[in-house]
Design a protein around this motif. Structure first.
Motif, PDB file in Angstrom:
ATOM      1  N   ALA A  55       0.832  -1.201   0.000  1.00  0.00           N
ATOM      2  CA  ALA A  55       0.000   0.000   0.000  1.00  0.00           C
ATOM      3  C   ALA A  55       0.871   1.257   0.000  1.00  0.00           C
ATOM      4  CB  ALA A  55      -0.925   0.002   1.212  1.00  0.00           C
ATOM      5  N   GLY A  56       1.970   1.191   0.764  1.00  0.00           N
ATOM      6  CA  GLY A  56       2.899   2.325   0.756  1.00  0.00           C
ATOM      7  C   GLY A  56       3.485   2.555  -0.615  1.00  0.00           C
ATOM      8  N   ASP A  57       3.845   1.451  -1.289  1.00  0.00           N
ATOM      9  CA  ASP A  57       4.390   1.573  -2.647  1.00  0.00           C
ATOM     10  C   ASP A  57       3.380   2.225  -3.597  1.00  0.00           C
ATOM     11  OD1 ASP A  57       6.690   0.387  -1.798  1.00  0.00           O
ATOM     12  OD2 ASP A  57       6.203  -1.600  -2.614  1.00  0.00           O
ATOM     13  N   SER A  58       2.125   1.852  -3.485  1.00  0.00           N
ATOM     14  CA  SER A  58       1.108   2.361  -4.406  1.00  0.00           C
ATOM     15  C   SER A  58       0.795   3.827  -4.136  1.00  0.00           C
ATOM     16  CB  SER A  58      -0.165   1.526  -4.304  1.00  0.00           C
ATOM     17  OG  SER A  58      -0.761   1.668  -3.021  1.00  0.00           O
ATOM     18  N   LEU A  59       0.933   4.273  -2.869  1.00  0.00           N
ATOM     19  CA  LEU A  59       0.609   5.658  -2.514  1.00  0.00           C
ATOM     20  C   LEU A  59       1.776   6.612  -2.698  1.00  0.00           C
ATOM     21  CD1 LEU A  59      -1.458   5.255   0.779  1.00  0.00           C
ATOM     22  CD2 LEU A  59      -2.289   6.092  -1.419  1.00  0.00           C
ATOM     23  N   TYR A  60       2.982   6.066  -2.773  1.00  0.00           N
ATOM     24  CA  TYR A  60       4.177   6.899  -2.671  1.00  0.00           C
ATOM     25  C   TYR A  60       4.217   8.007  -3.709  1.00  0.00           C
ATOM     26  CZ  TYR A  60       9.063   8.305  -2.895  1.00  0.00           C
ATOM     27  OH  TYR A  60      10.207   9.043  -2.925  1.00  0.00           O
ATOM     28  N   ARG A  61       3.877   7.684  -4.951  1.00  0.00           N
ATOM     29  CA  ARG A  61       4.013   8.686  -6.010  1.00  0.00           C
ATOM     30  C   ARG A  61       3.087   9.875  -5.791  1.00  0.00           C
ATOM     31  NH1 ARG A  61       4.266   4.034  -9.156  1.00  0.00           N
ATOM     32  NH2 ARG A  61       2.100   4.259  -9.816  1.00  0.00           N
ATOM     33  N   GLY A  62       1.882   9.632  -5.306  1.00  0.00           N
ATOM     34  CA  GLY A  62       0.925  10.728  -5.151  1.00  0.00           C
ATOM     35  C   GLY A  62       0.822  11.265  -3.744  1.00  0.00           C
ATOM     36  N   PRO A  64       3.328  10.827  -0.624  1.00  0.00           N
ATOM     37  CA  PRO A  64       4.480  10.235   0.062  1.00  0.00           C
ATOM     38  C   PRO A  64       4.349  10.245   1.584  1.00  0.00           C
ATOM     39  CG  PRO A  64       5.031  12.376  -0.921  1.00  0.00           C
ATOM     40  CD  PRO A  64       3.705  11.987  -1.450  1.00  0.00           C
ATOM     41  N   ASP A  65       3.688  11.253   2.162  1.00  0.00           N
ATOM     42  CA  ASP A  65       3.538  11.282   3.612  1.00  0.00           C
ATOM     43  C   ASP A  65       2.645  10.134   4.093  1.00  0.00           C
ATOM     44  OD1 ASP A  65       5.155  13.455   3.877  1.00  0.00           O
ATOM     45  OD2 ASP A  65       3.540  14.926   3.947  1.00  0.00           O
ATOM     46  N   SER A  66       1.577   9.871   3.360  1.00  0.00           N
ATOM     47  CA  SER A  66       0.704   8.743   3.722  1.00  0.00           C
ATOM     48  C   SER A  66       1.453   7.424   3.582  1.00  0.00           C
ATOM     49  CB  SER A  66      -0.540   8.736   2.830  1.00  0.00           C
ATOM     50  OG  SER A  66      -1.294   9.924   3.005  1.00  0.00           O
ATOM     51  N   ALA A  67       2.260   7.324   2.520  1.00  0.00           N
ATOM     52  CA  ALA A  67       3.053   6.106   2.338  1.00  0.00           C
ATOM     53  C   ALA A  67       4.012   5.910   3.500  1.00  0.00           C
ATOM     54  CB  ALA A  67       3.819   6.191   1.024  1.00  0.00           C
ATOM     55  N   ALA A  68       4.609   7.008   3.987  1.00  0.00           N
ATOM     56  CA  ALA A  68       5.558   6.903   5.100  1.00  0.00           C
ATOM     57  C   ALA A  68       4.879   6.369   6.360  1.00  0.00           C
ATOM     58  CB  ALA A  68       6.175   8.271   5.377  1.00  0.00           C
ATOM     59  N   VAL A  69       3.646   6.783   6.588  1.00  0.00           N
ATOM     60  CA  VAL A  69       2.904   6.276   7.749  1.00  0.00           C
ATOM     61  C   VAL A  69       2.728   4.762   7.653  1.00  0.00           C
ATOM     62  CG1 VAL A  69       0.672   6.311   8.923  1.00  0.00           C
ATOM     63  CG2 VAL A  69       1.708   8.459   8.151  1.00  0.00           C
ATOM     64  N   LEU A  70       2.364   4.267   6.455  1.00  0.00           N
ATOM     65  CA  LEU A  70       2.159   2.827   6.273  1.00  0.00           C
ATOM     66  C   LEU A  70       3.464   2.067   6.435  1.00  0.00           C
ATOM     67  CD1 LEU A  70      -0.250   2.951   3.190  1.00  0.00           C
ATOM     68  CD2 LEU A  70      -0.849   2.495   5.580  1.00  0.00           C
ATOM     69  N   TRP A  71       4.542   2.619   5.896  1.00  0.00           N
ATOM     70  CA  TRP A  71       5.839   1.943   6.016  1.00  0.00           C
ATOM     71  C   TRP A  71       6.293   1.893   7.485  1.00  0.00           C
ATOM     72  CZ3 TRP A  71       7.602   5.122   1.245  1.00  0.00           C
ATOM     73  CH2 TRP A  71       7.331   4.382   0.077  1.00  0.00           C
ATOM     74  N   THR A  72       6.010   2.963   8.229  1.00  0.00           N
ATOM     75  CA  THR A  72       6.370   2.974   9.652  1.00  0.00           C
ATOM     76  C   THR A  72       5.589   1.896  10.402  1.00  0.00           C
ATOM     77  OG1 THR A  72       6.822   5.349   9.537  1.00  0.00           O
ATOM     78  CG2 THR A  72       6.497   4.399  11.729  1.00  0.00           C
ATOM     79  N   GLN A  73       4.301   1.770  10.099  1.00  0.00           N
ATOM     80  CA  GLN A  73       3.494   0.718  10.725  1.00  0.00           C
ATOM     81  C   GLN A  73       4.045  -0.662  10.369  1.00  0.00           C
ATOM     82  OE1 GLN A  73      -0.520   1.388   9.425  1.00  0.00           O
ATOM     83  NE2 GLN A  73      -0.730   3.339  10.546  1.00  0.00           N
ATOM     84  N   ALA A  74       4.435  -0.832   9.107  1.00  0.00           N
ATOM     85  CA  ALA A  74       4.984  -2.127   8.684  1.00  0.00           C
ATOM     86  C   ALA A  74       6.268  -2.437   9.434  1.00  0.00           C
ATOM     87  CB  ALA A  74       5.240  -2.098   7.181  1.00  0.00           C
ATOM     88  N   GLN A  75       7.123  -1.445   9.635  1.00  0.00           N
ATOM     89  CA  GLN A  75       8.375  -1.671  10.355  1.00  0.00           C
ATOM     90  C   GLN A  75       8.101  -2.082  11.795  1.00  0.00           C
ATOM     91  OE1 GLN A  75      11.119   1.630  10.319  1.00  0.00           O
ATOM     92  NE2 GLN A  75      12.362   0.761  11.957  1.00  0.00           N
ATOM     93  N   THR A  76       7.139  -1.404  12.427  1.00  0.00           N
ATOM     94  CA  THR A  76       6.811  -1.725  13.822  1.00  0.00           C
ATOM     95  C   THR A  76       6.370  -3.193  13.954  1.00  0.00           C
ATOM     96  OG1 THR A  76       6.166   0.559  14.233  1.00  0.00           O
ATOM     97  CG2 THR A  76       5.351  -1.101  15.775  1.00  0.00           C
ATOM     98  N   LEU A  77       5.490  -3.635  13.049  1.00  0.00           N
ATOM     99  CA  LEU A  77       5.018  -5.020  13.090  1.00  0.00           C
ATOM    100  C   LEU A  77       6.148  -5.999  12.793  1.00  0.00           C
ATOM    101  CD1 LEU A  77       1.577  -4.661  11.251  1.00  0.00           C
ATOM    102  CD2 LEU A  77       1.979  -4.997  13.704  1.00  0.00           C
ATOM    103  N   ALA A  78       7.011  -5.653  11.827  1.00  0.00           N
ATOM    104  CA  ALA A  78       8.119  -6.545  11.468  1.00  0.00           C
ATOM    105  C   ALA A  78       9.101  -6.695  12.619  1.00  0.00           C
ATOM    106  CB  ALA A  78       8.823  -6.012  10.223  1.00  0.00           C
ATOM    107  N   GLU A  79       9.314  -5.601  13.356  1.00  0.00           N
ATOM    108  CA  GLU A  79      10.230  -5.682  14.499  1.00  0.00           C
ATOM    109  C   GLU A  79       9.675  -6.598  15.591  1.00  0.00           C
ATOM    110  OE1 GLU A  79      10.665  -1.581  15.429  1.00  0.00           O
ATOM    111  OE2 GLU A  79      12.369  -1.267  14.051  1.00  0.00           O
TER     112      GLU A  79
END
Length: 980
Positions: A55-62, A64-79
C-alpha cells in the motif's frame, strides 16, 4: 526528486541561474514494484506487513507522507516478529519518503541500515532499490563520487539480475549527475537510452520522468520550445499515473521554459500552481527551487526588492534542507539583486562566496557565471585589473564547456570589456563573430547584444546602423514587456532597460528624427496609467465584466496574507499604545518582532499583487506590445492653444527636453550627468523640507531654473501659459513650481501654471476619455473630510472653509470615516481630505490615508487605514481629489534617496489609477496651519478658474504673504491629471 543544474535565465545576467545547481527541475527514476521471489507460506502477520508495504508503494508517487505512515506501521510489526527482511524493506520506503521531504539525515540513516540488512540477508533482488535510492540521496547531498559509485553498482546489480528496468533507471539517474556537471552530450545519451527502454517496458511512470529530464536538457541547450512538447507528454503521463511529484517538477520546468522564451507571466502562473501543489505535498525541496526561480523572474523584471524577499525564503528552506549547492546559487542571484540596487561591495562578497562554493563542488558552469558577475562588479568598482583577471579565468573555464549559452555570455562580457577601453570596432567584431551563438538565446540576451551593437555604431558615428540596431533592441524588449499581465512589472521591466531607450533616443536625434525620438523617450517611462485607461474603455464595452479570475489558490493566498497583516497590525497597535514607562525590554523586543513579521507579510502580499492584473484589467497576455508609442502627432490635438507639453528624459550623460505645442515639437539636449542632477535635486528637497531654512535654497533653485526652465523658455512662444510637465526619474521628486528665475526674481509658478503627468501617453489617453458628469458651480457635489481635528487643529478650519467656499458638505471626526470616503469618491463630486498620510517606503502598496474607522473593524474596508492596494481596487468617479496630507505625491519617505519608484507607489497615482481625473497632492510633509490657508486660497480661486490656474493662484498668494512665502509652505503641492 531533484532539480538538475541546467540554464534557464532569460537575460544575460540571469542565464546561469537556471544552469545552476538549484535552477532546474529534474526528477529521478523511481521504483514502482517489487521483485518476485519464492517464499514460504506466509503467516497472517506477515501478510499484513506485506499489505502495508504494498500500500505504501502504491501511494508513494501521489501521497508520500501517507506512504511513510504505512511503512512505519509495517516496520513496527516486522520488528515484533524480528523479521529482518521486512524491516529492511520498510526502512527503504521510509528513507525514500524522508528524502522526498528533504530530511536527508534520516533518509541516509534508514537507507544505509536497510542496505546493510539486505547485504547480510543476501536479498539480492532488493539491493537495486536501496543502491538506487542511496545514489540519488548522495547526489542530493552533493557527494558526487558516492553517487556515481552507488548508481554504477545499482546498474550492475540490475544487469546481473536480468532487470532491464533497473538498468534503465540507473542510467537515467547517472544522466542527472552528468547533467549537473554540464556534460550534456553524455547526459542526453543516458536519457535517450532510458527513454527507449522505458517505452519498451511500458513503464509510464519512469518514462514521464525521463521526458521531464530531457526537457530540462533541451532548455539548457537553448531549445525551450522543444522542451515544452516533451513536458506536455510528461504531464499527460503523470496525470494518468497520479504522479504528483512529477507534476510539481514538470510545472516548474515548463515555467522555466516559458521564461526562457520571453513569456514571464506564463512562468509566474505555473510557478504559483506548482508552489501550491508543493506545499500540499510537503515537498520543501521543490518549493525552495521554485521560490528561487520566482526570485529570478522578479529580478529579470527589475523588481529587486521582491526578488530579494523571495530569495530569502528560498535560502531559509535550503538551509533547513542542508542543500549547500542550491544555497550558493541563491547567493549569486542575491548578489545580482544587490548589484542592481547599487550595493556593489555587498554583491562582491556574496558572489565570492558563491564562486568558492561552486568551485568546491566542481560545478564549472556555475563558476563561469560567478566569474562573469565578479568581472562586472569589479568594473563597476573601477577595479579594472581585477575585472580582467576574473574575465580571463572565465575564459579558461568556458573552454571546458561546450554550451552555446555559456559562449554567448562570454561574448557579451568580452564586448563590455572592449567597450570599457573604447575599442568599438572590437565590440562589433566580437558580436558579429559570435552571431550564431545567440540564435538559441532568450529575447533578453538578444536585446542586450543588439543594444551593444547600437552603442558601438553610435560611438563610431555610424548613425543609421545605430538607429537600426537600437530599434531592434527596443522592439525585442517591448515584446517581452507585453507578456506581463500586471502593469507594475511591465513598468519595472522597461525601467531596468532604460539605457537602451536612452541610446536610441540620442541616435534618433542625431539623425534629426525628433518625432521618433520623442516617441521612444515617452515609451521609456511608465505607461500603466495609460493602459489602465484603455482597460477601462474595454471594461465598459464588456459591461464591467472581467474576462477571467485569478485561480482560487491565488485568491486564497492573498486573502490569507491580508488576514495575517490585519492581525499583526492590531497586535502592534496594542503594544505601541502602551505608555513608555510600561514598556519592558521583552515588550520592546516583541514589538520589533511584530514589525519585522508585518514587513515580511506585506512584502509577500506585494509580491503576489505585483504579478497579477489590477481589478477589472484583462488577464490575457498580449501577443504584441499593449500600447503603441505616443508621437507628437498624437499629442498636438489634445493640447489647448495656450498650453505646451514639456517632457524631460534623463540619459546617463545628457538631459533631453522636448517641448510640444499644437503647432510644433522642439528639442534641447543638455550635458547633465544623472549623478549631478540627483545631487542637486536631493539638496533642494532637503532645504525646502526645512521650514526655517530661509533663503538658502534660492541659489540652487536658480541654478536648476537655468538648467531645466531657461532652455524651454527659448523653445516656446510667449503665448504659452500652461505647461504639462512630464518629468523622468529623479525629476519626479522636484517641485518645479519653486524653481527661481534670477533675472525676474520670480518663481516658475509665478510665470506659468503647471500640471504634472507620468507620460505624454497618459495625457492623450485621459483627454480622449468619454466625458464624465462634472459638478456645476456652485454645486452640492463637494465634500471635505477632517477625521482628526484634535490632532490636526488646522484641519477643521481647512475642511469647513473648503466646504463653505464650494457649497458642499463637511465631515468631521467620526463622520469622516473610511467607509464615507469610499462612498464619496464613487460619485462625480470633488473631494477634499485633510488628514494624516503615511508613506511606507519599504512596502509602498501599504502607504495610506488615515481616516476614522470602526471601533471594532470587521474588515480592512472600515479599519480607518485606506491603503494604496485598496485604492487600486476602487472605481473612482471624482473629477478632483485634494489630498491635504504628508507626501501624498511621492512613493518613498522624506530623507530617503529618491528614485523612480513607479506609478504604483504614491497615493496620488493610486487615485489616478483608480479613475480620478485630477489629484492635488504633496511632495513633502506639510505644515498644519499653512495647509489650511493654502486650501482656502485654492478653493476660493477654483470658483472662477480652472484647477491648474487655481493651484497656481493659491501658490502665488502664499508667496506674496511674508508669513507664508517660504517654499516649504506652498511648493509641495502639485496637480496630476487631465489638467482641465
Amino acid at each position: 526528486m531533484r532539480r538538475t543544474r541546467t540554464p534557464s535565465k532569460t537575460s544575460f545576467h540571469l542565464v546561469a541561474g537556471r544552469l545552476s545547481v538549484a535552477a532546474w527541475l529534474a526528477i529521478a527514476a523511481c521504483d514502482s514494484g517489487r521483485d518476485a521471489v519464492a517464499r514460504a507460506p506466509l503467516s497472517a502477520e506477515q501478510q499484513r506487513i506485506d499489505a502495508l508495504l504494498a500500500a505504501g508503494d502504491s501511494l508513494y508517487r501521489g501521497a508520500p507522507d501517507s506512504a511513510a505512515v504505512l511503512w512505519t506501521q509495517a516496520q513496527t510489526l516486522a520488528e515484533r516478529l524480528a523479521d529482518s527482511s521486512r524491516i529492511a524493506r520498510a526502512l527503504t520506503g521510509r528513507a525514500q519518503a524522508a528524502k522526498q521531504r528533504g530530511e536527508y539525515v534520516s533518509a541516509r540513516q534508514w537507507g544505509e541500515a536497510a542496505l546493510r540488512l539486505k547485504r547480510h540477508l543476501g536479498m539480492r533482488h532488493e539491493l537495486f532499490r536501496s543502491l538506487n535510492s542511496l545514489g540519488l540521496l548522495a547526489w542530493e547531498e552533493d557527494r558526487t563520487s558516492d553517487a556515481t559509485r552507488l548508481l554504477t553498482e545499482a546498474a550492475t546489480v540490475a544487469r546481473e539480475s536480468g532487470d532491464s528496468a533497473g538498468v534503465a533507471k540507473a542510467r537515467m539517474n547517472l544522466g542527472l549527475v552528468l547533467q549537473e556537471r554540464a556534460l550534456y552530450d553524455a547526459a542526453a545519451e543516458a536519457f535517450t537510452e532510458a527513454r527507449l527502454q522505458f517505452t519498451t517496458l511500458a513503464d509510464t511512470v519512469n518514462l514521464a520522468r525521463t521526458l521531464n529530464n530531457l526537457a530540462a536538457l533541451q532548455i539548457a541547450r537553448g531549445a525551450a520550445l522543444d522542451a515544452t512538447g516533451l513536458l506536455r507528454e510528461a504531464r499527460t503521463l503523470a496525470s494518468a499515473t497520479g504522479d504528483s511529484t512529477l507534476e510539481v517538477n514538470a510545472r516548474g520546468q515548463l515555467a522555466t521554459a516559458y521564461a526562457a522564451m520571453g513569456a514571464p507571466q506564463r512562468a509566474f502562473v505555473l510557478l504559483d500552481s506548482a508552489n501550491d501543489l508543493a506545499r500540499r505535498l510537503g515537498a520543501a525541496g521543490e518549493l525552495a527551487e521554485n521560490l528561487r526561480v520566482q526570485g529570478d523572474l522578479y529580478l529579470e523584471a527589475g523588481d529587486t526588492q521582491h526578488a530579494l524577499d523571495v530569495y530569502g525564503q528560498a535560502a531559509i528552506l535550503n538551509d533547513s534542507l542542508g542543500q549547500p549547492k542550491e544555497q550558493f546559487t541563491v547567493r549569486r542571484q542575491q548578489a545580482r539583486a544587490l548589484q542592481q540596487r547599487g550595493n556593489v561591495s555587498a554583491a562582491q562578497r556574496m558572489a565570492t562566496t558563491a564562486l568558492n562554493g561552486h568551485a568546491r563542488h566542481g560545478l564549472l558552469y556555475q563558476m563561469l557565471e560567478d566569474l562573469l558577475l565578479l568581472a562586472e562588479l569589479a568594473e563597476e568598482a573601477r577595479d579594472y585589473p581585477r575585472a580582467d583577471r576574473h574575465l580571463a579565468e572565465a575564459r579558461r573555464v568556458a573552454r571546458q564547456l561546450d554550451i552555446p549559452l555559456a559562449a554567448s555570455q562570454l561574448a557579451l562580457a568580452t564586448a563590455r570589456q572592449m567597450a570599457r577601453a573604447s575599442h568599438w570596432p572590437g565590440v562589433l567584431h566580437e558580436l558579429e563573430r559570435t552571431t550564431s551563438l545567440f540564435e538559441m538565446a532568450g529575447p533578453d540576451v538578444r536585446a542586450e547584444r543588439l543594444a551593444w551593437k547600437a552603442r558601438a555604431y553610435a560611438a563610431l558615428g555610424r548613425r543609421r546602423e545605430a538607429v537600426r540596431e537600437g530599434k531592434a533592441a527596443v522592439a525585442t524588449i517591448e515584446q517581452v514587456r507585453a507578456q506581463y499581465a500586471a502593469g507594475e512589472l511591465r513598468q519595472r521591466y522597461v525601467a531596468a532597460r532604460a539605457r537602451v531607450y536612452a541610446d536610441l533616443t540620442l541616435a534618433l536625434l542625431a539623425q534629426g528624427l525628433v518625432d521618433d525620438a520623442f516617441a521612444v523617450a515617452d515609451a521609456a517611462r511608465g505607461r500603466e496609467l495609460t493602459e489602465r485607461l484603455r482597460e477601462s474603455r474595454e471594461a465598459l464595452q464588456r459591461n464591467g465584466r472581467r474576462t477571467t479570475d485569478p485561480p482560487l489558490y491565488v485568491e486564497r493566498e492573498a486573502n490569507a496574507l491580508l488576514a495575517r497583516i490585519d492581525a499583526l497590525v492590531n497586535r502592534l497597535r496594542l503594544q505601541e499604545d502602551r505608555a513608555p514607562r510600561d514598556r519592558s525590554a521583552a515588550l520592546v523586543a516583541s514589538t520589533q518582532e511584530l514589525r519585522d513579521s508585518l514587513r515580511v507579510a506585506r512584502s509577500a502580499y506585494e509580491a503576489l499583487r505585483s504579478r497579477l492584473p489590477l481589478p477589472n484589467e484583462r488577464h490575457e497576455i498580449a501577443s504584441t506590445p499593449a500600447t503603441a508609442f505616443t508621437t507628437p502627432q498624437n499629442v498636438k490635438p489634445v493640447l489647448q492653444r495656450h498650453e505646451a507639453l514639456v517632457e524631460y528624459f534623463a540619459t546617463p550623460e545628457h538631459l533631453v527636453i522636448f517641448a510640444v505645442t499644437r503647432e510644433a515639437v522642439r528639442v534641447a539636449t543638455i550635458p547633465m550627468p544623472t549623478d549631478s542632477l540627483a545631487a542637486r535635486i536631493g539638496l533642494v528637497r532637503e532645504l525646502l523640507g526645512q521650514r526655517h531654512a530661509g533663503q538658502a535654497a534660492i541659489p540652487l533653485l536658480s541654478a536648476l531654473h537655468e538648467t531645466l526652465v531657461t532652455p524651454v523658455q527659448r523653445l516656446l512662444p510667449a503665448t504659452v501659459r500652461q505647461w504639462v510637465l512630464v518629468p523622468h526619474g529623479l525629476l519626479t521628486a522636484l517641485p518645479f513650481g519653486a524653481l527661481y528665475n534670477a533675472a525676474t526674481q520670480r518663481h516658475l509658478v509665478e510665470e506659468i501654471t503647471l500640471v504634472n503627468l507620468p507620460s505624454a501617453a497618459f495625457l492623450v489617453g485621459v483627454r480622449t476619455m468619454p466625458a464624465r458628469p462634472q459638478p456645476v458651480w456652485p454645486s452640492p457635489s463637494f465634500s471635505a473630510l477632517a477625521p482628526f481635528t484634535d490632532r490636526l487643529p488646522g484641519s477643521r478650519a481647512e475642511a469647513e472653509d473648503a466646504a463653505a467656499q464650494s457649497g458642499g458638505t463637511v465631515y468631521l471626526n467620526g463622520d469622516a470615516s473610511e467607509q464615507q470616503l469610499r462612498t464619496l469618491v464613487q460619485q462625480p463630486g470633488v473631494v477634499h481630505v485633510a488628514s494624516h498620510a503615511v508613506v511606507n517606503a519599504h512596502n509602498p502598496l501599504f502607504s495610506r490615508l488615515e481616516l476614522r474607522g470602526s471601533a471594532t473593524p470587521t474588515s480592512s474596508a472600515n479599519d480607518g487605514r485606506l491603503e494604496v492596494h485598496e485604492i487600486l481596487g476602487l472605481t473612482v468617479r471624482s473629477p478632483l481629489l485634494f489630498l491635504s496630507g504628508c507626501e501624498t505625491a511621492v512613493g518613498n519617505g522624506q530623507g530617503m534617496r529618491f528614485e523612480a519608484r513607479g506609478e504604483f507607489t504614491s497615493l496620488a497615482n493610486a487615485w489616478l489609477m483608480a479613475g480620478a481625473r485630477n489629484v492635488v497632492a504633496t511632495l513633502w510633509r506639510i505644515d498644519d496651519a499653512a495647509a489650511a490657508r493654502f486650501a482656502r486660497h485654492f478653493h476660493t480661486a477654483r470658483r472662477r478658474q480652472s484647477t491648474p490656474e487655481a493651484l497656481a493662484t493659491a501658490q502665488r498668494l502664499m508667496i506674496r504673504d511674508p508669513q507664508q512665502s517660504h517654499p516649504y509652505r506652498w511648493a509641495a503641492y502639485q496637480l496630476s491629471g487631465d489638467g482641465r
